[in-house]
Design a protein around this motif. Structure first.
Motif, PDB file in Angstrom:
ATOM      1  N   LEU A  75      10.983  25.064 -28.815  1.00 28.98           N
ATOM      2  CA  LEU A  75      10.738  23.625 -28.801  1.00 28.98           C
ATOM      3  C   LEU A  75      11.921  22.868 -28.207  1.00 28.98           C
ATOM      4  O   LEU A  75      11.745  21.911 -27.449  1.00 28.98           O
ATOM      5  CB  LEU A  75      10.453  23.125 -30.221  1.00 28.98           C
ATOM      6  N   LYS A  76      13.137  23.290 -28.547  1.00 25.98           N
ATOM      7  CA  LYS A  76      14.319  22.636 -27.987  1.00 25.98           C
ATOM      8  C   LYS A  76      14.383  22.821 -26.472  1.00 25.98           C
ATOM      9  O   LYS A  76      14.704  21.886 -25.738  1.00 25.98           O
ATOM     10  CB  LYS A  76      15.585  23.194 -28.644  1.00 25.98           C
ATOM     11  N   LYS A  77      14.068  24.028 -25.999  1.00 27.28           N
ATOM     12  CA  LYS A  77      14.070  24.275 -24.559  1.00 27.28           C
ATOM     13  C   LYS A  77      13.018  23.421 -23.865  1.00 27.28           C
ATOM     14  O   LYS A  77      13.263  22.864 -22.797  1.00 27.28           O
ATOM     15  CB  LYS A  77      13.821  25.759 -24.287  1.00 27.28           C
ATOM     16  N   TRP A  78      11.844  23.311 -24.479  1.00 27.57           N
ATOM     17  CA  TRP A  78      10.777  22.508 -23.886  1.00 27.57           C
ATOM     18  C   TRP A  78      11.192  21.043 -23.818  1.00 27.57           C
ATOM     19  O   TRP A  78      10.976  20.367 -22.818  1.00 27.57           O
ATOM     20  CB  TRP A  78       9.497  22.662 -24.701  1.00 27.57           C
ATOM     21  N   ARG A  79      11.805  20.543 -24.882  1.00 29.12           N
ATOM     22  CA  ARG A  79      12.232  19.138 -24.885  1.00 29.12           C
ATOM     23  C   ARG A  79      13.294  18.874 -23.839  1.00 29.12           C
ATOM     24  O   ARG A  79      13.320  17.818 -23.211  1.00 29.12           O
ATOM     25  CB  ARG A  79      12.753  18.753 -26.265  1.00 29.12           C
ATOM     26  N   SER A  80      14.200  19.824 -23.656  1.00 26.53           N
ATOM     27  CA  SER A  80      15.233  19.616 -22.645  1.00 26.53           C
ATOM     28  C   SER A  80      14.640  19.678 -21.237  1.00 26.53           C
ATOM     29  O   SER A  80      15.170  19.056 -20.312  1.00 26.53           O
ATOM     30  CB  SER A  80      16.348  20.646 -22.800  1.00 26.53           C
ATOM     31  N   ALA A  81      13.541  20.405 -21.081  1.00 27.04           N
ATOM     32  CA  ALA A  81      12.914  20.504 -19.763  1.00 27.04           C
ATOM     33  C   ALA A  81      12.124  19.243 -19.403  1.00 27.04           C
ATOM     34  O   ALA A  81      11.986  18.919 -18.232  1.00 27.04           O
ATOM     35  CB  ALA A  81      11.991  21.724 -19.719  1.00 27.04           C
ATOM     36  N   VAL A  82      11.598  18.527 -20.386  1.00 28.74           N
ATOM     37  CA  VAL A  82      10.779  17.340 -20.113  1.00 28.74           C
ATOM     38  C   VAL A  82      11.487  16.065 -20.557  1.00 28.74           C
ATOM     39  O   VAL A  82      10.894  15.179 -21.145  1.00 28.74           O
ATOM     40  CB  VAL A  82       9.389  17.448 -20.784  1.00 28.74           C
ATOM     41  N   TRP A  83      12.745  15.954 -20.227  1.00 32.07           N
ATOM     42  CA  TRP A  83      13.519  14.798 -20.666  1.00 32.07           C
ATOM     43  C   TRP A  83      13.101  13.521 -19.962  1.00 32.07           C
ATOM     44  O   TRP A  83      13.305  12.429 -20.470  1.00 32.07           O
ATOM     45  CB  TRP A  83      15.012  15.050 -20.464  1.00 32.07           C
ATOM     46  N   LEU A  84      12.503  13.617 -18.797  1.00 32.11           N
ATOM     47  CA  LEU A  84      12.088  12.432 -18.064  1.00 32.11           C
ATOM     48  C   LEU A  84      10.565  12.320 -18.111  1.00 32.11           C
ATOM     49  O   LEU A  84       9.853  13.102 -17.506  1.00 32.11           O
ATOM     50  CB  LEU A  84      12.547  12.520 -16.599  1.00 32.11           C
ATOM     51  N   VAL A  85      10.094  11.359 -18.860  1.00 33.93           N
ATOM     52  CA  VAL A  85       8.654  11.138 -18.996  1.00 33.93           C
ATOM     53  C   VAL A  85       8.403   9.650 -18.797  1.00 33.93           C
ATOM     54  O   VAL A  85       9.207   8.814 -19.194  1.00 33.93           O
ATOM     55  CB  VAL A  85       8.168  11.574 -20.401  1.00 33.93           C
ATOM     56  N   LYS A  86       7.273   9.314 -18.195  1.00 30.83           N
ATOM     57  CA  LYS A  86       6.987   7.912 -17.911  1.00 30.83           C
ATOM     58  C   LYS A  86       6.884   7.073 -19.169  1.00 30.83           C
ATOM     59  O   LYS A  86       7.373   5.960 -19.218  1.00 30.83           O
ATOM     60  CB  LYS A  86       5.696   7.801 -17.107  1.00 30.83           C
ATOM     61  N   ASN A  87       6.218   7.571 -20.187  1.00 29.54           N
ATOM     62  CA  ASN A  87       6.045   6.815 -21.414  1.00 29.54           C
ATOM     63  C   ASN A  87       6.806   7.504 -22.539  1.00 29.54           C
ATOM     64  O   ASN A  87       6.332   8.477 -23.114  1.00 29.54           O
ATOM     65  CB  ASN A  87       4.555   6.714 -21.765  1.00 29.54           C
ATOM     66  N   PRO A  88       7.988   6.999 -22.904  1.00 28.33           N
ATOM     67  CA  PRO A  88       8.810   7.683 -23.905  1.00 28.33           C
ATOM     68  C   PRO A  88       8.157   7.778 -25.287  1.00 28.33           C
ATOM     69  O   PRO A  88       8.451   8.681 -26.042  1.00 28.33           O
ATOM     70  CB  PRO A  88      10.080   6.848 -23.974  1.00 28.33           C
ATOM     71  N   ARG A  89       7.267   6.839 -25.641  1.00 25.57           N
ATOM     72  CA  ARG A  89       6.619   6.901 -26.953  1.00 25.57           C
ATOM     73  C   ARG A  89       5.731   8.121 -27.085  1.00 25.57           C
ATOM     74  O   ARG A  89       5.538   8.650 -28.158  1.00 25.57           O
ATOM     75  CB  ARG A  89       5.777   5.653 -27.192  1.00 25.57           C
ATOM     76  N   ARG A  90       5.166   8.537 -25.982  1.00 29.31           N
ATOM     77  CA  ARG A  90       4.238   9.655 -26.011  1.00 29.31           C
ATOM     78  C   ARG A  90       4.914  10.992 -25.707  1.00 29.31           C
ATOM     79  O   ARG A  90       4.275  12.015 -25.667  1.00 29.31           O
ATOM     80  CB  ARG A  90       3.123   9.411 -24.998  1.00 29.31           C
ATOM     81  N   ARG A  91       6.202  10.944 -25.493  1.00 32.21           N
ATOM     82  CA  ARG A  91       6.924  12.119 -25.020  1.00 32.21           C
ATOM     83  C   ARG A  91       6.740  13.340 -25.921  1.00 32.21           C
ATOM     84  O   ARG A  91       6.390  14.409 -25.450  1.00 32.21           O
ATOM     85  CB  ARG A  91       8.408  11.805 -24.905  1.00 32.21           C
ATOM     86  N   PHE A  92       6.950  13.172 -27.214  1.00 39.27           N
ATOM     87  CA  PHE A  92       6.932  14.326 -28.106  1.00 39.27           C
ATOM     88  C   PHE A  92       5.940  14.144 -29.252  1.00 39.27           C
ATOM     89  O   PHE A  92       6.129  14.680 -30.329  1.00 39.27           O
ATOM     90  CB  PHE A  92       8.314  14.584 -28.678  1.00 39.27           C
ATOM     91  N   ARG A  93       4.880  13.409 -29.046  1.00 37.86           N
ATOM     92  CA  ARG A  93       3.965  13.144 -30.143  1.00 37.86           C
ATOM     93  C   ARG A  93       3.185  14.370 -30.583  1.00 37.86           C
ATOM     94  O   ARG A  93       2.716  14.432 -31.705  1.00 37.86           O
ATOM     95  CB  ARG A  93       3.019  12.009 -29.799  1.00 37.86           C
TER      96      ARG A  93
END
Length: 79
Positions: free
Chosen positions: A21-39
């Motif tokens: 999960l940490k690796k995935w989060r570091s890979a998708v650090w740039l997302v258009k809508n930050p609220r939906r980033r890790f929901r």
């Protein structure tokens, strides 16, 4: 047939490890809508806090059982 399916259609497990999960989060650090980033991903801080709470309760239960065992041995020894 099974070997073909395993080679070509391998599906990741539903409960990924915390490192994954940490690796995935570091890979998708740039997302258009930050609220939906890790929901759809578990909150790692809450997961760690729940694990800490579970271990604390487990330790208290272990201590209580040792105290009870010692008390019963003391009662049996003195009577």
């Amino acid at each position: 047939m099974e070997s073909y399916l395993k080679e070509n259609f391998e599906v990741e497990p539903k409960n990924p490890t915390e490192e994954a999960l940490k690796k995935w989060r570091s890979a998708v650090w740039l997302v258009k809508n930050p609220r939906r980033r890790f929901r759809m991903v578990a909150d790692l801080a809450k997961r760690a806090a729940a694990e800490k709470k579970r271990r604390k309760i487990q330790e208290k239960i272990r201590i209580a059982l040792y105290v009870q065992k010692a008390a019963l041995q003391f009662i049996d020894g003195t009577v």
